[in-house]
Design a protein around this motif. Sequence first.
Motif, PDB file in Angstrom:
ATOM      1  N   ALA A   6     -29.237  11.235  21.649  1.00 43.89           N
ATOM      2  CA  ALA A   6     -28.830   9.845  21.503  1.00 43.89           C
ATOM      3  C   ALA A   6     -27.720   9.508  22.475  1.00 43.89           C
ATOM      4  O   ALA A   6     -27.543   8.371  22.855  1.00 43.89           O
ATOM      5  CB  ALA A   6     -28.360   9.583  20.087  1.00 43.89           C
ATOM      6  N   ALA A   7     -27.003  10.539  22.899  1.00 45.54           N
ATOM      7  CA  ALA A   7     -25.879  10.293  23.783  1.00 45.54           C
ATOM      8  C   ALA A   7     -26.304  10.253  25.231  1.00 45.54           C
ATOM      9  O   ALA A   7     -25.511  10.019  26.105  1.00 45.54           O
ATOM     10  CB  ALA A   7     -24.841  11.380  23.605  1.00 45.54           C
ATOM     11  N   SER A   8     -27.584  10.484  25.479  1.00 42.87           N
ATOM     12  CA  SER A   8     -27.973  10.646  26.866  1.00 42.87           C
ATOM     13  C   SER A   8     -27.859   9.352  27.658  1.00 42.87           C
ATOM     14  O   SER A   8     -27.976   9.354  28.861  1.00 42.87           O
ATOM     15  CB  SER A   8     -29.387  11.204  26.955  1.00 42.87           C
ATOM     16  OG  SER A   8     -30.228  10.403  26.167  1.00 42.87           O
ATOM     17  N   GLY A   9     -27.621   8.266  26.990  1.00 44.37           N
ATOM     18  CA  GLY A   9     -27.395   7.032  27.720  1.00 44.37           C
ATOM     19  C   GLY A   9     -26.057   7.059  28.439  1.00 44.37           C
ATOM     20  O   GLY A   9     -25.737   6.156  29.177  1.00 44.37           O
ATOM     21  N   GLY A  10     -25.277   8.083  28.190  1.00 36.27           N
ATOM     22  CA  GLY A  10     -23.999   8.202  28.861  1.00 36.27           C
ATOM     23  C   GLY A  10     -22.871   7.691  27.994  1.00 36.27           C
ATOM     24  O   GLY A  10     -21.721   7.976  28.217  1.00 36.27           O
TER      25      GLY A  10
ATOM     26  N   ALA B  49     -22.058  -0.233  26.929  1.00 34.13           N
ATOM     27  CA  ALA B  49     -22.797  -1.460  27.212  1.00 34.13           C
ATOM     28  C   ALA B  49     -23.946  -1.203  28.174  1.00 34.13           C
ATOM     29  O   ALA B  49     -24.854  -2.017  28.286  1.00 34.13           O
ATOM     30  CB  ALA B  49     -21.855  -2.521  27.784  1.00 34.13           C
ATOM     31  N   GLY B  50     -23.897  -0.076  28.881  1.00 35.49           N
ATOM     32  CA  GLY B  50     -24.992   0.283  29.777  1.00 35.49           C
ATOM     33  C   GLY B  50     -24.609   0.317  31.243  1.00 35.49           C
ATOM     34  O   GLY B  50     -25.466   0.480  32.096  1.00 35.49           O
ATOM     35  N   LYS B  51     -23.285   0.185  31.520  1.00 35.99           N
ATOM     36  CA  LYS B  51     -22.868   0.162  32.923  1.00 35.99           C
ATOM     37  C   LYS B  51     -23.229   1.457  33.639  1.00 35.99           C
ATOM     38  O   LYS B  51     -23.787   1.444  34.727  1.00 35.99           O
ATOM     39  CB  LYS B  51     -21.344  -0.039  33.006  1.00 35.99           C
ATOM     40  CG  LYS B  51     -20.887  -1.422  32.632  1.00 35.99           C
ATOM     41  CD  LYS B  51     -19.380  -1.435  32.480  1.00 35.99           C
ATOM     42  CE  LYS B  51     -18.984  -0.434  31.428  1.00 35.99           C
ATOM     43  NZ  LYS B  51     -17.581  -0.350  31.125  1.00 35.99           N
ATOM     44  N   LEU B 222     -22.239  -7.188  30.774  1.00 41.36           N
ATOM     45  CA  LEU B 222     -23.267  -6.481  30.016  1.00 41.36           C
ATOM     46  C   LEU B 222     -22.793  -6.273  28.593  1.00 41.36           C
ATOM     47  O   LEU B 222     -21.612  -6.040  28.351  1.00 41.36           O
ATOM     48  CB  LEU B 222     -23.550  -5.106  30.624  1.00 41.36           C
ATOM     49  CG  LEU B 222     -24.138  -4.996  32.031  1.00 41.36           C
ATOM     50  CD1 LEU B 222     -24.419  -3.541  32.343  1.00 41.36           C
ATOM     51  CD2 LEU B 222     -25.396  -5.822  32.152  1.00 41.36           C
ATOM     52  N   LYS B 223     -23.732  -6.379  27.688  1.00 41.69           N
ATOM     53  CA  LYS B 223     -23.419  -6.007  26.303  1.00 41.69           C
ATOM     54  C   LYS B 223     -24.672  -5.406  25.693  1.00 41.69           C
ATOM     55  O   LYS B 223     -25.753  -5.979  25.813  1.00 41.69           O
ATOM     56  CB  LYS B 223     -22.959  -7.221  25.508  1.00 41.69           C
ATOM     57  CG  LYS B 223     -22.356  -6.838  24.168  1.00 41.69           C
ATOM     58  CD  LYS B 223     -21.704  -8.008  23.482  1.00 41.69           C
ATOM     59  CE  LYS B 223     -22.695  -8.699  22.588  1.00 41.69           C
ATOM     60  NZ  LYS B 223     -22.123  -9.858  21.921  1.00 41.69           N
ATOM     61  N   ASP B 224     -24.529  -4.254  25.056  1.00 40.90           N
ATOM     62  CA  ASP B 224     -25.649  -3.584  24.402  1.00 40.90           C
ATOM     63  C   ASP B 224     -26.875  -3.476  25.306  1.00 40.90           C
ATOM     64  O   ASP B 224     -27.998  -3.722  24.892  1.00 40.90           O
ATOM     65  CB  ASP B 224     -26.042  -4.329  23.118  1.00 40.90           C
ATOM     66  CG  ASP B 224     -24.927  -4.295  22.101  1.00 40.90           C
ATOM     67  OD1 ASP B 224     -24.028  -3.439  22.264  1.00 40.90           O
ATOM     68  OD2 ASP B 224     -24.948  -5.113  21.174  1.00 40.90           O
TER      69      ASP B 224
END
Lengths: 361, 508
Positions: A6-10, B49-51, B222-224
Amino acid sequence: MNDNTAASGGALPAQAGSAGLPPEAPRTGRGGAPGVPASPVATFMRSGAARSLGLVVALVVLFVVGIITAGDRFASVDNMLTILRLASVIGVVSIGMTFVITGGGIDLSVGAIVALASVWATTLATQTIANDYHWTLMVTTALLVGTGCGLVNGVLVAYGRVVPFIATLAMLAAARGLAEILAGRRTQIVDVDGFTDFFGASVLGVPVLVIIFALVAAVGWVVFNRTTFGRRTFAVGGNPEAARLAGIKVKRHTMMLYALVGLCCGIAAIMLMARTTTGSSTHGLLYELDAIAAVVIGGTLLSGGRGTIVGTVFGVLIFTMLSNVFTLNNLSISAQSVAKGLIIVVAVLLQQRLAARSTST
Amino acid sequence: MPVTAPTSAGPLLQMSGIVKTFPGVRALDGVDLDVRPGEVHCLLGQNGAGKSTLIKVLSGAHQPDDGEITWAGESVALGTPMAAINQGISTIYQELDLVHGLTVAENVFLGHEISRGGLSQRTEARRRTRGLLERLGHSEIPAGREVGRLSTAGQQIVSMARALSRDTRLIIMDEPSAVLDQEEVHNLFRVIRDLTSDGVAVIYISHRLEEIREIGDRVTVLKDGRTVATGLDARETPTKELIRLMTGRDIEYVFPDRPDGQPDAATVLEVDGLALAGTFADVGFRVHTGEIVGLAGLVGSGRSEILETIYGARRASSGTVSVDGKMMRAGSVVGAVRAGVGLCPEERKSQGLLLDQAVYRNITMSSMARFSRAGFMDRTAERAAATELTTSLDVRPSGVDRAVRTLSGGNQQKIVLARWLLRDCRVLLLDEPTRGVDVGARSEIYALVRSLAARGVAVVMVSSEVPEVLGLADRVLVVREGEVVHEGPADQIDEHQVLDLVMEGSAA
């Protein structure tokens, strides 16, 4: 495993961590949702049991190969006890090695320390005194010599800041040399009343050597997984700076880890003396490689911070059974070495895959 | 390759509907972004947020599951980092990816070494490196110096030189200012302005809004994993609006109220004439129970070293430290911990945590004696204590058995704080407590620190962000070149005065 990935998004949805703020639209199903228990399968896959599973499979495969190729000669109680007896000496050394590697170090001198301890404990002088008083004096000598050598390693590494590889390489050379000097390059026969009787015996059909290995492994497991000593070992190996700043005595602990391997070498020396009824400067040749190999295929991280006693025991059993199967099939020692090499590479490759999957960031 | 003229208004990069999922998490969920040549485009968003994922998609490290990337008018697939570099996209990561043992020139040309007949042309590489460094305004960095011996700021310049050594048209900078002090940040901005005037586009990521105002042209929020706003004017858009977009909240940093001073509060920490040869000298101050003292100063002014010396992680060359009137042995961390001192170190990951180990083990690390009997750990009690602490600190996601690595920066910081809470420490030393922590979690950390002080803990904190020191601390010490140049109540000095004190003489 899904928890970890789940943490792999960074990063994690950090906004979830801000308290006291009006909640927004219901959070969509992002991974690692708090409070959701991991599935039993996932929990199992992350546990050490899963890592050991591969080792069990390997052992079973070897076993089947043994039965197919050597039949009853392999699948007999006698042969199984032989395997266990052979595994027990290197097994005890490997338990110690698991500690030192998990603690971020390495000990190349284990074989040499085994040799020195066996020689020191079987010198004429030691044996005479032991005969005059009690055979346990011989045992004590071996343990003290082993621990002493380990302590020297430990002081050099922890306080002398010598790289473990170099410090123990020096001990490897020096201890075996000293053993040769003491023994005059001759094999010394064990001739002390009671010693061989005690260690050569069996209890309910199980050789005493095997019982010693089992005890060392059990005590090792408890110390490793259930005590402050074990916890510190993980901390010191995982991040020595963080351990130091958390108030752990990193140097002292490191020193004790090497002393502990030394003690294990002393025990192994006694077992070897019992099995061969000799003390010799050629005992324990290449034990360092066998022990490190067993520890690594067992799943202990060579860079420290992660380790497993159960894995090490399996690693030792796999290598010993492999030798046994090869020997029964009249295959050469050289062929065994090639097979060992292959196993090490395959095991480490598999582990890396597993590790990458569980900690990808 | 001709550089696109700065006047061209067509976008250099256009991303639309970018989606990237990982098992169990949708990291990017429809991101749109367009970047024009010669602009500084700021990416804003909280941690998570996905940055970072977006950068990895742009630099070819991750492949998007959906969406389109248009580069200079053509649809492209950035299949590998090499493909991105060949297109002219360079990334300067937060953790600078330089080889410390190699020289500046070797690092700059790493991967595309200048060679003739298989032999590297070192003189030529150094000559060109010097040219690049000059263009960046840092000709003082020797091309032959080992990179490991440069300061962090210097290393960042080398990273940029490396980007420029190829035909770079877009440079992505991931929080470049996080490791820099004020002056170095100004330098960085100057370099960025030079680059953009040559038509190079910059994607700039930072948590600091004031920087975005200063350097940025446009902002995408960016958010979520989604773009919630794009093309905002970096200077005109009100802060409130930006914060609201990022968080759905209208406030920036919320500092807890200062309690009224207690003149008769007991002294907990006494530092007298403390010195560390070559770093700082004659530092002396007192911290009372319930008080927060802030140390302000540039990176390298000695402020972190002061904390570490108080803690015993460095051995003082002279001077004394006392806790509750008892003098501590110099250079003994174990002694300091026993006396009730705790440190949350500057580099949380490398100095504070066992990243691969469970949360509860990280929390009980300094309190093992409390959870052991005859050397055996009572893991049930450990977990219970850790659960209680993580619940009260609102660590998310919960669960004390997960590896600390899986937590965000703010939550990792709470774990380090929890370690010292568990020990009921008397003195808490905080080094950059909010570095890498997003805006929302910052307020939580501030509130937490204040509530600790309210319980009687003496707090000493160091921060690069002056507003943070002024907002949180009761008393401020300004450190310059290893000397305390000012001491006084935090509400009687403002940011400009502190900066004046800090910068004065730093050019000398």
